[in-house]
Design a protein around this motif. Structure first.
Motif, short mmCIF file in Angstrom:
data_model
loop_
_atom_site.label_atom_id
_atom_site.label_comp_id
_atom_site.label_asym_id
_atom_site.label_seq_id
_atom_site.Cartn_x
_atom_site.Cartn_y
_atom_site.Cartn_z
N GLY A 57 0.33 2.15 -3.60
CA GLY A 57 0.41 1.55 -2.26
C GLY A 57 1.83 1.44 -1.72
N ILE A 85 8.71 -5.56 2.38
CA ILE A 85 8.32 -4.70 1.25
C ILE A 85 9.54 -4.35 0.38
CG2 ILE A 85 7.28 -2.48 0.60
CD1 ILE A 85 5.27 -4.37 1.90
N THR A 97 1.60 -3.07 -4.17
CA THR A 97 2.16 -3.98 -3.17
C THR A 97 1.02 -4.71 -2.46
OG1 THR A 97 2.43 -2.00 -1.80
CG2 THR A 97 4.43 -3.00 -2.70
N GLY A 98 -0.13 -4.04 -2.28
CA GLY A 98 -1.29 -4.69 -1.64
C GLY A 98 -1.72 -5.91 -2.47
N TYR A 119 -0.34 -9.14 9.54
CA TYR A 119 -0.30 -7.67 9.62
C TYR A 119 -1.48 -7.07 8.86
CZ TYR A 119 4.50 -8.18 11.27
OH TYR A 119 5.61 -8.50 12.00
N MET A 120 -1.70 -7.58 7.65
CA MET A 120 -2.75 -7.02 6.80
C MET A 120 -4.13 -7.13 7.46
SD MET A 120 -1.37 -8.57 3.24
CE MET A 120 -2.47 -7.75 2.08
N LEU A 167 0.87 -8.67 -2.16
CA LEU A 167 0.82 -9.33 -0.85
C LEU A 167 -0.41 -10.23 -0.73
CD1 LEU A 167 1.87 -6.30 1.40
CD2 LEU A 167 3.25 -8.32 0.91
N ARG A 168 -1.57 -9.75 -1.26
CA ARG A 168 -2.79 -10.58 -1.21
C ARG A 168 -2.60 -11.86 -2.04
NH1 ARG A 168 -5.16 -5.59 -0.50
NH2 ARG A 168 -5.03 -5.05 -2.69
N GLN A 175 -2.29 -3.36 9.97
CA GLN A 175 -0.96 -2.78 10.23
C GLN A 175 -0.09 -2.89 8.99
OE1 GLN A 175 0.47 -4.94 13.60
NE2 GLN A 175 -0.98 -3.95 14.98
N LEU A 176 0.92 -2.04 8.94
CA LEU A 176 1.83 -2.13 7.81
C LEU A 176 2.70 -3.38 7.94
CD1 LEU A 176 3.19 1.49 7.13
CD2 LEU A 176 1.18 0.34 6.21
N VAL A 177 2.93 -4.00 6.80
CA VAL A 177 3.84 -5.14 6.72
C VAL A 177 5.26 -4.57 6.90
CG1 VAL A 177 4.68 -6.91 5.12
CG2 VAL A 177 2.23 -6.39 5.24
N ASP A 186 -9.64 -7.15 5.32
CA ASP A 186 -9.19 -6.00 6.12
C ASP A 186 -10.11 -4.79 5.94
OD1 ASP A 186 -8.44 -5.47 3.53
OD2 ASP A 186 -6.40 -4.83 4.01
N ARG A 201 -13.09 -7.94 1.24
CA ARG A 201 -11.70 -7.99 1.69
C ARG A 201 -11.66 -8.18 3.21
NH1 ARG A 201 -7.78 -3.44 -0.85
NH2 ARG A 201 -7.07 -3.48 1.32
#
Ligand code: AMP
Length: 187
Positions: A85, A64, A31-32, A52-53, A35-36, A57-59, A135, A133
């Protein structure tokens, strides 16, 4: 076969997931990564997720769960998925159960990669230098660890109670950890 890779940020589940995907031919879904990719393209979902990322923090679960519905509906996933993830919250775990069950699939293993916090911080700093990255800075990392402890770690007990959690000591070299995974999973 459906396998979940679970563990704190920087535990190495992405690397081990890629190796396991090669060995088993299972499709790895992160999922990471999704999302990226969405954030890079600047889609509405990506823009929402990025804030969020970047803060570690969690999306939100609704984003999701929507992604998971799309992914698990793909024909390439019928042979099995390596879930990297996700799930990261109990609500996501329930969504995974529901989506697998609706397709007559079962969850086989949850591989739990545990690593002490000091070791995680060392690794994440190395990765920040190597991959850049946004984050992977100390502040966002600390926040990711807090999010993990509060929202994701409860899944360890959740899956252990079901009897399909496999503990992997995720300290040592990449090949050493891969050998432990192989020994436990049998492939
Ligand atoms: P990862 O590449 O798995 O470390 O994920 C990077 C960031 O993406 C996380 O810190 C979260 O902000 C977000 N993310 C990835 N997967 C999820 C998920 N299953 N639930 C919520 N947020 C997620």
């Amino acid at each position: 076969m459906n396998i979940i890779l679970l563990g704190p940020p920087g535990c190495g589940k992405g690397t081990q997931g890629e190796m396991l995907a090669k060995r088993t031919g299972l499709m790895r879904v992160s999922t990471g990564d999704l999302l990226r990719e969405a954030a890079g393209k600047g889609t509405a979902l990506g823009q929402r997720a990025k804030s969020y990322m970047d803060q570690g923090q969690l999306v939100p679960d609704d984003v999701i769960v929507g992604l998971l519905e799309e992914v698990l509906a793909k024909p390439e996933t019928t042979g099995g998925v390596l879930m990297d993830g996700f799930p990261r919250t109990v609500a996501q775990a329930q969504a995974v159960d529901r989506l697998l069950e609706a397709r007559g699939r079962t969850l086989d293993w949850v591989l739990f990669f545990d690593v002490p916090d000091e070791e995680l911080l060392k690794r994440i700093m190395g990765r920040a230098a190597a991959e850049g990255r946004s984050d992977d800075n100390p502040e966002a990392f600390r926040q990711r660890l807090v999010a993990y402890r509060e929202q994701t770690q409860p899944l360890v007990a959740f899956y252990r109670a079901r009897g399909n959690l496999v503990d992997i000591e995720a300290v040592g070299s990449i090949p050493e950890i891969a050998a432990r995974v192989q020994a436990k999973v049998g492939m």
